[in-house]
Design a protein around this motif. Structure first.
Motif, short mmCIF file in Angstrom:
data_model
loop_
_atom_site.label_atom_id
_atom_site.label_comp_id
_atom_site.label_asym_id
_atom_site.label_seq_id
_atom_site.Cartn_x
_atom_site.Cartn_y
_atom_site.Cartn_z
N GLU A 11 0.90 -1.27 0.10
CA GLU A 11 -0.18 -0.06 0.10
C GLU A 11 0.98 1.09 -0.15
OE1 GLU A 11 -3.99 0.84 2.28
OE2 GLU A 11 -2.70 0.72 3.49
N ILE A 15 -1.24 6.85 1.24
CA ILE A 15 -2.49 5.90 1.61
C ILE A 15 -2.44 5.62 2.96
CG2 ILE A 15 -4.09 4.19 1.08
CD1 ILE A 15 -4.40 6.12 -1.10
N ARG A 18 -2.98 8.83 5.15
CA ARG A 18 -4.33 9.00 5.24
C ARG A 18 -5.10 8.17 5.96
NH1 ARG A 18 -8.95 6.54 4.23
NH2 ARG A 18 -10.58 7.91 3.21
N ASN A 19 -4.87 7.07 5.85
CA ASN A 19 -5.55 5.95 6.57
C ASN A 19 -5.51 5.97 8.10
OD1 ASN A 19 -6.75 5.12 4.08
ND2 ASN A 19 -5.56 3.07 4.05
N ALA A 56 -0.80 13.04 0.80
CA ALA A 56 -1.64 12.56 1.84
C ALA A 56 -2.56 13.61 2.33
CB ALA A 56 -0.85 12.19 3.05
#
Length: 132
Positions: A11, A15, A18-19, A56
């Motif tokens: 990943e 990301i 961001r998560n 992000a």
């Protein structure tokens, strides 16, 4: 809030970042009005490129989780269209549930997972959900 990046993950790092921020909001570790570190500070802290953090933050802004202010930097400011948000979540769930079906994960097991994750977000003081 502690950011955990897995540099061996498939990943993308932006990301993952961001998560982690979205999960911080969901668990109330980050609340509306909280400032995030500057792009440079966060990049230096995690040991990643500033462009990755900037990407992000841009995604989070597009998704309505933060606002970017020249003086305050990135600030948690939940701003979303409920109908659009529901449709986006539905699209993500379709993909996840298709994977679950392909891997023979049953409906009840999925429901149990969702309940455990939701409970962990609602009560973060009780510990993490079981990731098994």
């Amino acid at each position: 809030m502690i950011i955990k990046i897995d540099f061996n993950s498939d990943e993308a790092i932006y990301i993952q970042l961001r998560n982690q921020i979205v999960m911080g909001i969901a668990t109330s570790q980050l609340t509306v009005g909280d400032s995030l570190p500057s792009v440079r500070q966060l990049a230096d802290h995690i040991g990643i490129n500033m462009h990755t953090v900037n990407k992000a933050y841009s995604v989070l802004k597009q998704e309505g989780y933060i606002k970017l202010d020249r003086r305050k930097g990135a600030v948690i400011a939940i701003d979303y269209d409920q109908v659009l948000a529901s449709q986006q979540i539905m699209n993500m769930l379709q993909s996840v549930l298709a994977e679950a079906m392909c891997k023979n994960v049953g409906r009840e097991e999925v429901h149990d997972m969702v309940d455990a994750i939701y409970d962990a977000f609602m009560h973060p003081d009780r510990g993490d959900y079981d990731e098994t």
